[in-house]
Design an enzyme around this catalytic site. Structure first.
Site, PDB file in Angstrom:
ATOM      1  N   GLU A 263      -4.994 -47.356  12.731  1.00 50.51           N
ATOM      2  CA  GLU A 263      -5.030 -48.874  12.876  1.00 50.51           C
ATOM      3  C   GLU A 263      -5.444 -48.833  14.174  1.00 50.51           C
ATOM      4  O   GLU A 263      -4.784 -48.529  15.310  1.00 50.51           O
ATOM      5  CB  GLU A 263      -3.290 -49.001  12.782  1.00 50.51           C
ATOM      6  CG  GLU A 263      -2.929 -50.487  12.321  1.00 50.51           C
ATOM      7  CD  GLU A 263      -2.300 -51.016  13.501  1.00 50.51           C
ATOM      8  OE1 GLU A 263      -3.077 -51.516  14.452  1.00 50.51           O
ATOM      9  OE2 GLU A 263      -1.187 -50.871  13.573  1.00 50.51           O
ATOM     10  N   CYS A 300       0.573 -55.083  17.541  1.00 52.43           N
ATOM     11  CA  CYS A 300      -0.711 -55.004  16.888  1.00 52.43           C
ATOM     12  C   CYS A 300      -0.810 -56.349  16.176  1.00 52.43           C
ATOM     13  O   CYS A 300      -1.993 -56.666  15.757  1.00 52.43           O
ATOM     14  CB  CYS A 300      -1.035 -53.695  16.109  1.00 52.43           C
ATOM     15  SG  CYS A 300       0.385 -53.395  14.942  1.00 52.43           S
TER      16      CYS A 300
END
Length: 503
Positions: A263, A300
């Site tokens: 990720e 994120c």
């Protein structure tokens, strides 16, 4: 309870040191020394994980569930000490660490319950048809099985929920895969105390010692050795695009390529549609700035990009955002390196866009910055679409609906995409939806992407560069599928079948 790190690595059930060390760089509190990981330690840890797999990979679901519950219990038994060293190392407030610890233990228990139910195994049975013409059909049974030892990299921005005992570790252990964790050097003491909790849970439940190892490291050598080790069968990673891509390339270049579940980065666009903008632009601007600056923007899912139609309502939105940040408070960033990268990113955007809110962020502190540009300029310069990790937002104005759609089509892969819309915006939202569905792993309306629910339906991933595997999620119960593979058994006697396929 005060915790003083010993600075050692946990390898195959033993705490071991090394010849060299590095110093922690806490936001406040004492500096500690930690042994530097080596290739030899990686080899020992991975070989122990492979040996453990021959027993751990064949434990019952109940045995693994009890192990996950025990890890959660041991983390909670160290709650105050974890909060203390976590706040010292990261600068995150106590309430954030307490909440993240609850999320960490919660997802461990979620996976325990998930594997107890057994649905994740996706068991299928096509019974033999010996009399079928023109050819008989054999007896076929299929099930998901664990893949083997897994490498996990601790994340800088989530010292608990995405690190030592975070979602990658929890889902891999739930699947039946031993785990070797490379701790993040930004919070080595936090990683160490959580590793102690897992170590205690191993002893308490009688699991093989090699089922979990933890290696400190402040260089690329340990990480490279880990992903290239021939016994590692998959990698879980949360971090920067640059670092993740380098590890991804190493995984792909191995003689036996393995999946790299990274990720990496996302600017999480928010499309503010015309009627919503006209009706409640001020409230949307205030909600956006609140989400943008939460936790110094170190999420994120931070909504770094807002797209809205040009005109008076866009100007009002901009002024409302400026007013919401009229007296911004500085927040401590996770590391000096992250703070410096934030300053550099802000400088890069400042050279390409007009300032709405512009600040100076000294040292390890971060103050918010907001810039504004046109869709024409955004589409012309790829650099404006690159993630800046921190509380920086970019407002992009579009001429009309067609240009908003063009901008959406030009975006890279994202973790999230948001629609701020009222009922009258539905026709435009319908035009955007096919694009956003292709661009993001999670699409939402009238909310903000910060905050990721840990549950069955969550998807935390997306097309590259948001993640390296668009078919996977790193949050939620479906995360377990990353560490499983399908196996079909044909005409095997029941005594040879996995226990979960018998009967």
């Amino acid at each position: 309870m005060t915790f003083t790190p010993h600075g050692k690595h946990l390898v195959a059930g033993e705490w071991v040191g090394a010849d060299h060390s590095f110093s922690s760089t806490p936001a406040h509190g004492p500096v500690h020394e930690f042994s530097t990981g080596t290739v030899d330690l990686v080899n020992r840890a991975v070989e122990a994980a492979e040996e453990a797999f021959w027993s751990y990979g064949y434990t019952t679901r109940e045995e693994r569930a009890a192990f996950l519950d025990a890890i959660a219990d041991e983390i909670e038994a160290r709650a105050d000490a974890i909060t203390e060293i976590g706040t010292q190392e990261t600068g995150l407030p106590e309430a954030r660490l307490q909440g993240e610890r609850g999320r960490t233990t919660g997802q461990l228990r979620l996976f325990a319950e998930h594997i107890r139910k057994g649905d994740y195994l996706d068991r299928r049975h096509d019974k033999a048809l010996p009399d079928r013409q023109p050819l008989p059909r054999p007896d076929l049974r299929m099930i998901q099985r664990p893949i083997g030892p897994v490498a996990v990299f601790g994340a800088s921005n989530f010292p608990l929920a995405f690190s030592t005992a975070g979602g990658d570790t929890a889902s891999a252990l739930a699947a039946g895969c031993p785990v070797v964790v490379k701790g993040h050097p930004a919070h080595p003491g936090t990683g160490e105390i959580v590793a102690e909790a897992i170590h205690a849970a191993i002893a308490r439940t009688g699991m093989p010692k090699g089922v979990f190892s933890f290696i400190h490291g402040d260089s690329h050598e340990v990480g490279a050795a880990l992903v290239q080790h021939p016994l590692i069968k998959a990698v879980g990673f949360t971090g920067s695009l640059r670092g993740g891509r380098a590890l991804f390339d190493l995984c792909a270049a191995r003689p036996e390529p393995i999946p790299f579940f990274g990720e990496l980065g996302s600017i999480n666009p928010c499309f503010v549609l015309p009627q919503a903008l006209a009706a409640r632009g001020k409230a949307i601007a205030e909600g956006w700035t609140g989400s943008l600056t939460m936790g110094a923007g170190q999420f994120c899912t931070n909504p770094g990009l807002v797209i809205l139609p040009e005109g008076d309502t866009a100007e009002s939105f901009t002024e409302a955002a400026r007013a919401a940040l009229a007296d911004p408070a500085g927040q401590v960033m996770l590391t000096d390196g992250i703070a410096e990268a934030y300053r550099q990113g802000a400088g890069r955007v400042a050279a390409l866009a007009s300032a709405v809110v512009e600040t100076e962020s000294p040292g390890r502190n971060a103050l918010p910055n907001i810039y504004k540009t046109s869709a024409d300029d955004f589409l012309r310069d790829h650099a404006l679409g690159e993630e800046v990790f921190g509380p920086l937002g970019l407002i992009v104005t579009t001429r009309d609906e067609d240009q908003m759609l063009e901008l959406a089509r030009g975006l890279e892969g994202q973790l999230t995409a948001t629609l701020q819309m009222d009922e009258g915006d539905t026709p435009l939202a319908r035009r955007l939806m096919p694009v956003l569905e292709r661009k993001a792993g999670r699409v939402m309306a009238n909310g903000w992407p910060t905050g990721v629910e840990v549950c069955d339906a969550m998807v935390h991933g997306g097309p590259y560069p948001a993640s390296t595997n668009f078919g996977a999620t790193s949050v939620g119960t479906l995360a377990i599928r990353r560490f499983l593979r399908l196996v079909c058994f044909q005409n095997l006697p029941e005594a040879l079948l996995p226990e979960d396929l018998r009967g």
